[in-house]
Design a protein around this motif. Structure first.
Motif, PDB file in Angstrom:
ATOM      1  N   TRP A 419      52.609  78.611  49.130  1.00  0.00           N
ATOM      2  CA  TRP A 419      51.261  78.575  48.587  1.00  0.00           C
ATOM      3  C   TRP A 419      51.228  78.625  47.069  1.00  0.00           C
ATOM      4  O   TRP A 419      50.403  77.947  46.437  1.00  0.00           O
ATOM      5  CB  TRP A 419      50.441  79.716  49.173  1.00  0.00           C
ATOM      6  CG  TRP A 419      50.310  79.625  50.655  1.00  0.00           C
ATOM      7  CD1 TRP A 419      50.817  80.478  51.600  1.00  0.00           C
ATOM      8  CD2 TRP A 419      49.632  78.593  51.389  1.00  0.00           C
ATOM      9  NE1 TRP A 419      50.510  80.051  52.852  1.00  0.00           N
ATOM     10  CE2 TRP A 419      49.780  78.892  52.769  1.00  0.00           C
ATOM     11  CE3 TRP A 419      48.935  77.455  51.020  1.00  0.00           C
ATOM     12  CZ2 TRP A 419      49.245  78.101  53.757  1.00  0.00           C
ATOM     13  CZ3 TRP A 419      48.394  76.657  52.009  1.00  0.00           C
ATOM     14  CH2 TRP A 419      48.552  76.976  53.365  1.00  0.00           C
ATOM     15  N   SER A 423      49.510  75.802  44.701  1.00  0.00           N
ATOM     16  CA  SER A 423      48.473  76.114  43.730  1.00  0.00           C
ATOM     17  C   SER A 423      48.868  75.638  42.337  1.00  0.00           C
ATOM     18  O   SER A 423      48.060  75.023  41.619  1.00  0.00           O
ATOM     19  CB  SER A 423      48.200  77.618  43.714  1.00  0.00           C
ATOM     20  OG  SER A 423      47.288  77.965  42.691  1.00  0.00           O
ATOM     21  N   ALA A 453      44.927  78.020  48.757  1.00  0.00           N
ATOM     22  CA  ALA A 453      46.325  78.397  48.532  1.00  0.00           C
ATOM     23  C   ALA A 453      46.429  79.791  47.926  1.00  0.00           C
ATOM     24  O   ALA A 453      47.286  80.599  48.310  1.00  0.00           O
ATOM     25  CB  ALA A 453      46.992  77.369  47.623  1.00  0.00           C
ATOM     26  N   ALA A 456      45.675  82.313  50.646  1.00  0.00           N
ATOM     27  CA  ALA A 456      46.796  82.424  51.580  1.00  0.00           C
ATOM     28  C   ALA A 456      47.960  83.178  50.968  1.00  0.00           C
ATOM     29  O   ALA A 456      48.733  83.841  51.675  1.00  0.00           O
ATOM     30  CB  ALA A 456      47.248  81.019  52.014  1.00  0.00           C
TER      31      ALA A 456
END
Length: 506
Positions: A419, A423, A453, A456
Motif C-alpha cells: 500500500w 500511494s 491505500a 489500508a
C-alpha cells in the motif's frame, strides 16, 4: 428445482410445459463446473418464459434451473432432440451427441485455471470447432446469454444435419472425427503453434514481433504464458524475450524455433517492471514490440488482430485490446467499445481494459520518441498507465474492441498489499501530470485510490486528507467512501475481493 438421477427412470421432457427448452450438459468429469451452472441459473432467473434443464454431473445442482445429475445416453439424445437449444461443455462426446440431434451446440470450454479441468485441451478444442463453425463458443455470461437468446429467436441458424448413425460406435466415430481437428496443431500438454488459415500471405509479408515478458519467481505461470504466446495464429515470426528481474535467468527456456524463438536475459535497468520492460525493448531488433506479464495469457488471434491495425495505419504507435479478468473461479470480460482513445480520455479514467499485456507498440516510438517505460515511478507501480498517458499525448491510442488477453488476478500479484508503494506512485503521478487538476473527476479517482491505500496501510490521517481532497473534486467519488470505511475497520482485502469477483479493480 428438481434433481432427477439417471437411474430414476423419470422423463426429462414434460408435454404440459410449452416453454422452449434449453438443455445444458456438463458431462461426467469429476471436476466441478460451477461457472456454467451459475450462468444457467442466472439465465433461468432472468427468463422465466424459458425452461432451463441442467445435467450437472459432479457439480452441485442449480438453484433456479431444473437439474439432473446424470443422464443415460438414450434419454440424453431424446432430451437434445426435444430441446430448442443445447449448451455443452467442451467434451467431444457431448458435442457429437448434440450435433447428431440436429443442433449447432453452444459450447463452453472447461478452464483449468478455474479448477474445471486438469489441462486446457477443451479450450483449444472448442476454439478449433468454433473456427470451423461446428460449435458456437462462449467465454462470458453476456456472450452465453446473447447466444442462447439468438438460438431461440433464430433456430434455423443453430440447426445442422449430421450423418445418421446410432449407438456407442457411431457416437465414438463422430467424436473421433472432431478430435482429429486437433491433430497437427497442438499437443495434449500445451497449446501448439496454430497453422495460418488458408489464403494468408507468405509469412515473410508479416512483420516480426518481439514479445517482452518480465518475470520474477513465477516459473509455472511463466511457462504457461510462453506456451500461449507460441500458440498465436500469427503468420509471421514471434520472438519472445524473457527478462528476469532480480533473479538468475533460466537458460532451459530458450528455444531456437525459427517461427517462435525464445531468449532469456537479465534486467539491466532499475529493478522492477519498468527496468525489465526497457531491457527487453532495447534488446529487441524488430519494429514491433509487445508486452505480456508472466501471469497472463494471450488468446490465439491477439497479435494478428493488432498487427492488422498497424499495417493499415502506419501512423499508429500503440494498439491495445480487451481482456478477460480471471479471479478465483470467476471470469469477467472487460472490452472497451471504442477504437480510439485520446489523452483526455485517460485523464478522466484509467480504462482498465487497456492492460499492459495487451500493448503492441512501435519500438521507434519508445526508443526514439516518447521514451522508454518510466523507471522513476516508485516501485514501478502504474508504469503502464503513465506510458499510456505519454503515448496518448503524441497520438491517439488504437483499441481492438474484443477480448484477446486473459488477465489473472491472484494472491501472488506483485503489488498485493504494497500500500505505501501504491500511494507513493500515485502521488508521483499527480505531480508529473498537473493536467489531472483540470479534470476533477480524474483527479478525484486518483486521490480516492491514494486515500484507500493510506487507509489500508493504517495511516488514517493521510487517508482522511486524501479522501476529503477527492470529495471536494467530485462528491460522488466512491473510492473516498471506501477509504473511510477501511479507516473505520473494514478489511481492505474484503473490499478488493468483492471488486475482483466482478472483474473490477480499485
Amino acid at each position: 428445482m428438481t434433481d432427477r438421477r439417471a437411474d430414476s427412470g423419470a422423463a426429462l421432457t414434460d408435454p404440459a410445459d410449452v416453454r422452449p427448452l434449453v438443455l445444458v450438459a456438463v458431462g461426467t468429469d469429476h471436476h466441478p463446473f460451477t461457472r456454467l451452472i451459475d450462468w444457467a441459473d442466472t439465465y433461468a432467473a432472468d427468463r422465466p418464459e424459458v425452461r432451463v434443464l441442467v445435467q450437472h454431473g459432479a457439480t452441485p445442482a442449480p438453484a433456479t434451473a431444473e437439474g439432473v445429475g446424470l443422464i443415460d445416453r438414450d434419454r440424453l439424445g431424446a432430451a437434445m432432440r426435444a430441446a430448442a437449444a443445447v449448451v455443452s461443455h467442451g467434451g467431444p462426446a457431448t458435442i457429437s451427441e448434440a450435433r447428431a440431434a440436429g443442433h449447432l451446440p453452444i459450447a463452453v470450454a472447461r478452464d483449468p485455471e478455474l479448477g474445471e479441468h486438469v489441462d486446457d485441451h477443451q479450450i483449444r478444442f472448442v476454439a478449433r470447432l468454433d473456427s470451423a463453425r461446428m460449435v458456437r463458443a462462449c467465454s462470458s455470461y453476456q456472450q452465453f446469454a446473447a447466444t442462447v437468446d439468438k438460438a431461440l429467436a433464430q433456430p434455423a441458424d443453430f440447426r445442422v444435419v449430421e450423418e445418421p448413425g446410432e449407438g456407442p460406435e457411431a457416437v465414438a466415430l463422430r467424436a473421433g472425427r472432431l478430435i482429429d481437428l486437433l491433430i497437427g496443431t497442438a499437443r495434449a500438454d500445451r497449446p501448439g503453434p496454430a497453422a495460418p488459415p488458408p489464403g494468408d500471405p507468405d509469412p515473410s509479408a508479416w512483420p516480426e514481433v518481439t514479445v517482452v515478458v518480465p518475470t520474477r519467481d513465477r516459473p509455472d505461470l511463466l511457462r504457461r504464458t510462453l506456451d500461449h504466446i507460441a500458440a498465436q495464429d500469427y503468420p509471421g515470426t514471434v520472438r519472445t524475450l524473457v527478462v528476469y528481474d532480480q533473479e538468475e535467468p533460466d537458460p532451459a527456456l530458450e528455444r531456437a524455433d525459427a517461427a517462435r524463438p525464445v531468449g532469456v536475459l537479465r534486467n539491466t535497468g532499475r529493478p522492477g517492471l519498468a527496468g525489465a520492460r526497457n531491457t527487453g525493448v532495447l534488446a529487441a531488433r524488430s519494429d514491433l514490440v509487445a508486452f505480456c506479464d508472466d501471469d497472463d495469457t494471450w488468446l490465439p488471434g491477439k497479435l494478428r488482430a493488432q498487427v492488422e491495425v498497424m499495417r493499415a495505419e502506419p501512423g499508429t504507435e500503440l494498439v491495445c485490446c480487451g481482456i478477460r479478468v480471471v479471479y478465483g473461479r470467476r471470469e469477467a470480460e472487460r472490452v472497451l467499445d471504442r477504437t480510439r482513445v485520446e489523452f483526455a480520455d485517460l485523464l478522466r479514467s484509467r480504462l482498465t481494459e487497456l492492460h499492459p499485456s495487451t500493448f503492441l507498440l512501435r519500438r521507434a516510438a519508445l526508443v526514439e520518441g516518447a521514451g522508454g517505460v518510466n523507471e522513476e515511478i516508485p516501485g514501478s507501480y502504474a508504469e503502464d498507465y503513465e506510458l499510456l498517458l505519454r503515448m496518448a499525448r503524441r497520438a491517439p491510442v488504437r483499441n481492438v474492441p474484443a477480448a484477446h488477453v486473459r488477465v489473472l488476478w491472484h494472491a501472488r500479484s506483485h503489488f498485493g498489499g504494497r500500500w505505501q508503494t501504491i500511494s507513493a506512485a500515485l502521488r508521483w503521478l499527480l505531480t508529473a501530470y498537473p493536467e489531472f487538476r483540470l479534470v476533477p473527476r480524474g483527479f478525484a479517482r486518483v486521490a480516492g485510490q491514494i486515500a484507500f491505500a493510506e487507509a489500508a496501510a493504517g495511516r488514517r490521517a493521510a487517508a482522511l486528507e486524501w479522501a476529503v481532497a477527492a470529495l471536494r473534486a467530485h462528491p460522488g467519488e466512491a473510492r473516498a467512501y471506501l477509504a473511510a470505511a477501511v479507516g473505520c475497520g473494514l478489511p481492505a482485502g474484503a473490499v478488493l475481493r468483492a471488486l475482483h469477483r466482478r472483474g473490477r479493480g480499485l
